[in-house]
Design an enzyme around this catalytic site. Structure first.
Site, mmCIF file in Angstrom:
data_model
loop_
_atom_site.group_PDB
_atom_site.id
_atom_site.type_symbol
_atom_site.label_atom_id
_atom_site.label_comp_id
_atom_site.label_asym_id
_atom_site.label_seq_id
_atom_site.Cartn_x
_atom_site.Cartn_y
_atom_site.Cartn_z
ATOM 1 N N ASN A 154 0.820 -1.217 0.000
ATOM 2 C CA ASN A 154 0.000 0.000 0.000
ATOM 3 C C ASN A 154 0.856 1.270 0.000
ATOM 4 O O ASN A 154 1.637 1.496 0.917
ATOM 5 C CB ASN A 154 -0.893 -0.037 1.248
ATOM 6 C CG ASN A 154 -2.060 0.908 1.167
ATOM 7 O OD1 ASN A 154 -2.265 1.574 0.156
ATOM 8 N ND2 ASN A 154 -2.838 0.963 2.240
ATOM 9 N N HIS A 158 -14.882 -5.322 11.697
ATOM 10 C CA HIS A 158 -14.582 -3.972 12.198
ATOM 11 C C HIS A 158 -15.869 -3.216 12.488
ATOM 12 O O HIS A 158 -16.749 -3.149 11.630
ATOM 13 C CB HIS A 158 -13.838 -3.159 11.150
ATOM 14 C CG HIS A 158 -12.436 -3.605 10.887
ATOM 15 N ND1 HIS A 158 -11.564 -2.865 10.144
ATOM 16 C CD2 HIS A 158 -11.747 -4.695 11.285
ATOM 17 C CE1 HIS A 158 -10.392 -3.481 10.081
ATOM 18 N NE2 HIS A 158 -10.485 -4.610 10.757
ATOM 19 N N ARG A 210 -13.447 -5.681 16.023
ATOM 20 C CA ARG A 210 -12.486 -4.641 16.395
ATOM 21 C C ARG A 210 -13.221 -3.311 16.507
ATOM 22 O O ARG A 210 -13.971 -2.947 15.593
ATOM 23 C CB ARG A 210 -11.400 -4.558 15.317
ATOM 24 C CG ARG A 210 -10.281 -3.605 15.631
ATOM 25 C CD ARG A 210 -9.335 -3.449 14.451
ATOM 26 N NE ARG A 210 -9.704 -2.307 13.643
ATOM 27 C CZ ARG A 210 -8.916 -1.769 12.692
ATOM 28 N NH1 ARG A 210 -7.729 -2.295 12.447
ATOM 29 N NH2 ARG A 210 -9.310 -0.733 12.005
ATOM 30 N N ASP A 214 -7.012 -1.620 17.715
ATOM 31 C CA ASP A 214 -5.725 -1.397 17.042
ATOM 32 C C ASP A 214 -5.185 -0.020 17.459
ATOM 33 O O ASP A 214 -5.776 1.004 17.118
ATOM 34 C CB ASP A 214 -5.943 -1.445 15.523
ATOM 35 C CG ASP A 214 -4.645 -1.490 14.736
ATOM 36 O OD1 ASP A 214 -3.577 -1.245 15.326
ATOM 37 O OD2 ASP A 214 -4.711 -1.769 13.517
ATOM 38 N N HIS A 219 -2.328 1.054 16.487
ATOM 39 C CA HIS A 219 -1.564 1.480 15.308
ATOM 40 C C HIS A 219 -0.242 2.134 15.700
ATOM 41 O O HIS A 219 0.176 3.158 15.136
ATOM 42 C CB HIS A 219 -2.415 2.392 14.417
ATOM 43 C CG HIS A 219 -2.432 1.962 12.982
ATOM 44 N ND1 HIS A 219 -1.835 2.679 11.981
ATOM 45 C CD2 HIS A 219 -2.956 0.865 12.393
ATOM 46 C CE1 HIS A 219 -1.988 2.050 10.832
ATOM 47 N NE2 HIS A 219 -2.671 0.939 11.056
ATOM 48 N N GLU A 261 -3.854 -4.514 19.576
ATOM 49 C CA GLU A 261 -2.957 -4.669 18.421
ATOM 50 C C GLU A 261 -1.985 -3.496 18.300
ATOM 51 O O GLU A 261 -2.372 -2.338 18.515
ATOM 52 C CB GLU A 261 -3.828 -4.755 17.158
ATOM 53 C CG GLU A 261 -3.036 -4.876 15.896
ATOM 54 C CD GLU A 261 -3.929 -4.784 14.660
ATOM 55 O OE1 GLU A 261 -5.143 -5.026 14.771
ATOM 56 O OE2 GLU A 261 -3.403 -4.457 13.591
ATOM 57 N N ARG A 277 0.612 -11.427 13.527
ATOM 58 C CA ARG A 277 -0.343 -10.967 12.505
ATOM 59 C C ARG A 277 0.234 -10.854 11.099
ATOM 60 O O ARG A 277 -0.353 -10.223 10.210
ATOM 61 C CB ARG A 277 -0.907 -9.600 12.937
ATOM 62 C CG ARG A 277 -1.862 -9.750 14.096
ATOM 63 C CD ARG A 277 -2.591 -8.500 14.460
ATOM 64 N NE ARG A 277 -2.797 -7.557 13.406
ATOM 65 C CZ ARG A 277 -3.739 -7.639 12.462
ATOM 66 N NH1 ARG A 277 -4.593 -8.652 12.465
ATOM 67 N NH2 ARG A 277 -3.838 -6.701 11.542
ATOM 68 N N HIS A 323 -3.136 -10.427 9.118
ATOM 69 C CA HIS A 323 -3.591 -9.111 8.678
ATOM 70 C C HIS A 323 -4.585 -9.303 7.524
ATOM 71 O O HIS A 323 -4.293 -10.033 6.579
ATOM 72 C CB HIS A 323 -2.354 -8.348 8.194
ATOM 73 C CG HIS A 323 -2.569 -6.926 7.834
ATOM 74 N ND1 HIS A 323 -1.715 -6.255 6.996
ATOM 75 C CD2 HIS A 323 -3.523 -6.035 8.195
ATOM 76 C CE1 HIS A 323 -2.121 -5.009 6.870
ATOM 77 N NE2 HIS A 323 -3.212 -4.844 7.589
ATOM 78 N N ASP A 358 -6.154 -3.628 1.725
ATOM 79 C CA ASP A 358 -5.035 -3.419 0.803
ATOM 80 C C ASP A 358 -4.294 -4.727 0.529
ATOM 81 O O ASP A 358 -3.273 -4.726 -0.172
ATOM 82 C CB ASP A 358 -4.084 -2.322 1.298
ATOM 83 C CG ASP A 358 -3.705 -2.452 2.754
ATOM 84 O OD1 ASP A 358 -4.508 -2.035 3.604
ATOM 85 O OD2 ASP A 358 -2.626 -2.969 3.042
ATOM 86 N N TRP A 407 1.909 6.866 12.104
ATOM 87 C CA TRP A 407 0.512 6.760 11.668
ATOM 88 C C TRP A 407 -0.008 5.387 11.909
ATOM 89 O O TRP A 407 0.116 4.428 12.073
ATOM 90 C CB TRP A 407 0.309 7.096 10.184
ATOM 91 C CG TRP A 407 -1.137 6.959 9.842
ATOM 92 C CD1 TRP A 407 -2.149 7.816 10.171
ATOM 93 C CD2 TRP A 407 -1.769 5.858 9.177
ATOM 94 N NE1 TRP A 407 -3.352 7.331 9.753
ATOM 95 C CE2 TRP A 407 -3.160 6.118 9.135
ATOM 96 C CE3 TRP A 407 -1.293 4.659 8.620
ATOM 97 C CZ2 TRP A 407 -4.073 5.253 8.563
ATOM 98 C CZ3 TRP A 407 -2.191 3.801 8.054
ATOM 99 C CH2 TRP A 407 -3.580 4.095 8.013
HETATM 100 C C1 GCO Z 1 -5.206 -3.371 10.168
HETATM 101 C C2 GCO Z 1 -4.179 -2.435 9.642
HETATM 102 C C3 GCO Z 1 -4.561 -1.632 8.444
HETATM 103 C C4 GCO Z 1 -3.355 -0.844 7.936
HETATM 104 C C5 GCO Z 1 -3.261 -0.893 6.459
HETATM 105 C C6 GCO Z 1 -2.020 -0.192 5.953
HETATM 106 O O1 GCO Z 1 -5.082 -3.761 11.309
HETATM 107 O O2 GCO Z 1 -6.085 -3.761 9.407
HETATM 108 O O3 GCO Z 1 -3.621 -1.676 10.680
HETATM 109 O O4 GCO Z 1 -5.643 -0.824 8.702
HETATM 110 O O5 GCO Z 1 -3.399 0.472 8.362
HETATM 111 O O6 GCO Z 1 -3.277 -2.218 6.050
HETATM 112 O O7 GCO Z 1 -1.832 -0.401 4.604
HETATM 113 MG MG MG Z 2 -3.424 -3.059 12.280
#
Ligand code: GCO
Ligand code: MG
Length: 405
Positions: A37, A122, A147, A212, A214, A238, A285, A314, A318, A405
């Site tokens: 991505n 989600h 989630r 998540d 992140h 996560e 993951r 995961h 994407d 991010w």
């Molecule tokens: C998730 C991931 C995605 C990522 C994305 C980045 O847990 O699904 O964090 O939301 O942000 O795949 O390309």
């Molecule tokens: Mg994630």
């Protein structure tokens, strides 16, 4: 069975996908997902310029040797561009092997360990009420785990939430330059426990809940968040912190019993080695696309099993349906399978290009037995959706400092 041709496609049916097709001399072909991505064209070039010429004429049946050749043989190892390229080749070779054997790939891995694949969906929203409404719908639909991500009051553009009521993933696609979002750790920490408190008050404890982070927190902040969330019994938290320095997870682990999941940006077992051996995490993951294919993922799963760690691949949009189907086979086999991230079956544009047949029943995914991976790529349909340069957002603190991010 010699490799005759390797084609690389990039298309954008809603978002960008890189697809590899390996064609053998007897006409059997296999497909793999090489999508990275926001950096798609780097993988396209890697495949076209550096991998395809070396594989023409090689025996498509020698999956392990080809994997070692591409990994060790390049001298330059690891990294998302390299491993997404190798991952797509490896996936396509397993697809070919399955078709040749007239067996679904999971049979080649060792057969089924379960009848269906449990997923987590989600539930996102701009407010707690909106997230909980979406969660209620998903519970009614039969999801076993969900989630939860919610906008943080007075923070502009929170990861994982809907902006302008669009699905948040659309925000990542087709942007000419990276969009910017704001982050405030204190506002987040003051807000997020309330989301889970209300979720448990309204829906009880039978539904699995995940969240998540992140990678936005420092280890000691993540440790505090874990403690704050303990009463709400999460399935996992996560990406609580970044993991280039795995010892960060030791700090989190020593302070909280919230189960921890990490690994969606890992590209080899080496990224996970310390985390697994020290048992600082509970779920790994890593995806087949970004982890270098089915061959290394099988080894990673077996290694993780020795330390009571389960898989939770995961499953963001994407990753193309080819990766999704490769995960179906991997998840049906993996003895230490935990849960699969699942965001639905995609848009009509996506399903115009990628053909596969999976059913969701009571929170589990089921597929019919087909030779290989059971997914196809329509080259002609893909031409209707040309590549569009696109970026993930970047994050800044309220004072402008660039953040994770
Ligand atoms: C998730 C991931 C995605 C990522 C994305 C980045 O847990 O699904 O964090 O939301 O942000 O795949 O390309
Ligand atoms: Mg994630």
């Amino acid at each position: 069975m010699k490799i005759k041709d390797i084609k690389v496609f990039i298309c954008s049916p809603g978002r960008n996908f890189v697809t590899v097709k390996i064609i053998t001399e007897n006409g059997t072909y296999g497909i793999g997902d090489a999508t990275l991505n926001g950096r798609e064209m780097a993988v396209v070039a890697y495949l076209q310029e550096h991998i395809a010429p070396c594989l023409i004429g090689k025996d498509a049946q020698q999956i392990e040797d080809i994997w070692q050749y591409l990994y060790k043989g390049a001298y330059w190892r690891k990294g998302p561009v390299t491993m997404a390229a190798i991952g797509a080749i490896d996936t396509a070779l397993w697809d070919i092997k399955g078709k040749q054997a007239n067996l679904p790939v999971y049979q080649l891995l060792g057969g089924r360990s379960r009848s269906g694949v449990t997923v987590y969906g989600h539930a996102n929203g701009e407010t707690i009420e909106e997230v909980l409404t979406n969660l209620g719908t998903m519970i009614d639909e039969g999801y076993k785990a969900v989630r939860l991500q919610c906008s943080i009051p007075n923070v502009k553009g929170t990861y994982g939430t809907m902006e302008g009521k669009k699905n948040y993933y659309e925000l990542q696609g087709n942007r000419p330059l990276p969009p910017e979002q704001e982050w405030s750790t204190s506002k987040y920490m003051n807000f997020v426990p309330e989301l889970f408190k209300q979720a448990r008050e309204r829906f009880g404890f039978d539904i699995g809940l995940c969240h998540d982070v992140h990678s936005r927190l420092t280890p000691i902040e993540a440790a505090r968040l874990g403690k704050l969330l303990e009463p709400y019994n999460l399935l996992f938290l996560e990406d609580a912190v970044t993991s280039e320095n795995p010892e960060g997870y030791q700090i989190v682990r020593e302070h909280t019993v919230v189960p921890l999941a990490v690994g969606e940006i890992f590209t080899t077992v080496w990224d996970a080695k310390v985390l697994i051996e020290k048992q600082w995490i509970d779920y790994i993951r890593t995806a087949i696309t970004h982890g270098g294919g089915i061959t290394p993922l099988k080894k990673l799963a077996d290694f993780a099993a020795m330390y009571h760690i389960r898989t939770a691949p995961h499953g963001a949009p994407d990753l193309s349906p080819i990766c999704f189907m490769a995960h179906m086979h991997f998840n049906l086999w993996a003895p230490n399978f935990g849960i699969q991230e699942f965001i639905g079956f995609g848009t009509p544009e996506l399903n115009d290009v990628f053909k596969y047949d999976v059913e969701l029943k009571e929170g589990l995914l089921y597929m019919q037995d087909k030779p290989g991976l059971g997914v196809d790529f329509d080259e002609e349909a893909a031409k209707k959706y040309p590549y569009k340069r696109s970026y993930l957002p970047v994050s800044r603190l309220e004072d402008g400092t660039l953040w994770n991010w």
